[in-house]
Design an enzyme around this catalytic site. Sequence first.
Site, PDB file in Angstrom:
ATOM      1  N   CYS A 179     -23.828 -24.230   2.261  1.00  0.00           N
ATOM      2  CA  CYS A 179     -24.311 -25.148   1.234  1.00  0.00           C
ATOM      3  C   CYS A 179     -23.432 -26.393   1.282  1.00  0.00           C
ATOM      4  O   CYS A 179     -22.312 -26.356   1.789  1.00  0.00           O
ATOM      5  CB  CYS A 179     -24.276 -24.500  -0.143  1.00  0.00           C
ATOM      6  N   GLY A 215     -22.091 -29.957  -0.851  1.00  0.00           N
ATOM      7  CA  GLY A 215     -21.971 -30.704  -2.093  1.00  0.00           C
ATOM      8  C   GLY A 215     -22.977 -31.839  -2.192  1.00  0.00           C
ATOM      9  O   GLY A 215     -23.328 -32.448  -1.179  1.00  0.00           O
ATOM     10  N   HIS A 245     -11.638 -21.804   1.816  1.00  0.00           N
ATOM     11  CA  HIS A 245     -12.698 -22.752   2.162  1.00  0.00           C
ATOM     12  C   HIS A 245     -12.045 -24.120   2.339  1.00  0.00           C
ATOM     13  O   HIS A 245     -11.768 -24.801   1.368  1.00  0.00           O
ATOM     14  CB  HIS A 245     -13.708 -22.767   1.011  1.00  0.00           C
ATOM     15  N   CYS A 266     -19.251 -29.917   3.336  1.00  0.00           N
ATOM     16  CA  CYS A 266     -18.928 -28.605   3.906  1.00  0.00           C
ATOM     17  C   CYS A 266     -19.526 -28.369   5.284  1.00  0.00           C
ATOM     18  O   CYS A 266     -19.092 -27.467   5.996  1.00  0.00           O
ATOM     19  CB  CYS A 266     -19.390 -27.498   2.957  1.00  0.00           C
TER      20      CYS A 266
END
Length: 413
Positions: A398, A400, A370, A112
């Site tokens: 955040c 993964g 997203h 991300c």
Amino acid sequence: MDRIKQIASHLTGSGGVSALQYQSPDDVVITMAIRSPLCKARKGGFKDARTDELMLEMFKRTIEMSKIDPSLVNDICVGNVLSSAAAYEARAAALAAGFPITTPVQVINRFCSSGLMAVTSIANSIRAGQIEIGLAVGVESMSFNPDNGGPEQSELLSCNAQSADCAKPMGWTSENVAEDFGVSRDEQDAFAALSFQRAEHAQKSGFFDKEIVPFEVFQKDPRTGERSPTLVTKDDGIRYGTTKESLSKIRSAFPQWGMGATTGGNASQITDGAASILLMTRRKAQELGLEILAKHVTTAVVGVPPRIMGVGQPSICDPAALENCDITKEDVDLYEINEAFASQYAYSVKTLGIPVDKVNVNGGAIAFGHPLDEYLLIATGLNELKRRQGKVLVTSMCIGTGMGAAGVFVRDQ
């Protein structure tokens, strides 16, 4: 970074934001920050557009909007998470758009944060004197490259509990955050509703008009299967009229885990889109007569337990980034944080102790979607920072497998 702080403090006679506002010819500055509309995967305006086609259109719009000769770009870094052919696609799309063969291209993937990592990679190359001008791009087609979760692991990895958690579904991590830190379903729905309501207000008010560039893509006729060009001009995932009460009626997406509080209404949508950030030295921007939007100050990346990956943003990485700059959370005018799930969104705001009216003021990923590579935060944040005449923007997400990243940007006054 300590050396930068020392020099700025000496020249300005102070630390904090005043030191960050000191302007040096060697500053890494942003002269363009644009994004495509964000469109619902498999349903929205980009559902028939391939990843390489989105890259091509982003590069075309970049050349159009950058106000410089594309041959001046010394390097391009493309953030992409899901396409297995991204390295092929990015180089080919850049050439097809009009960048010369002498302009190199690389692809970066830190889930991300890939868009921010692309910006950071280019910024660091400029800071090191390796290049003068660089382009950071983020592109994701979740229509053509659905996120199928983590791969099957070798038993040499899965025998380690933390390693095994890296491959677990993201919904599981959301439920872990909610259960471990007591974030209720009601609280999650309230934060999600706020995201939709803010996004609706911003879209209706035209706040996104200066950051979104129209995208011409091919759309397929459902009857004939033929593809024809279509102009997409706005985000299509914002659901008008959303309330906490309407969200409370949506059933749990993961009833098998934790409190079962995560739903399709309080988690981010799956989305297609792209963004582009042009960076260079302040010296070069002034030489070319370009408007300077902001400078990149620093990026911080941290690791956290994979089972609660959502706590990496911004509760841990933001303090690290602020410490790098010698500023406090009170010095920040706007926070753009990734709303992967309302559980971690609510947790992060409460843990940091920052006013909600400084966070995602025009909505976030729950409302827009997203695209996995969360690249829009910088373009959206800088656009709103200028509209409000603010000084400091922090973007964070955040990541993964259990990480978090944050970037600090200061608007030129």
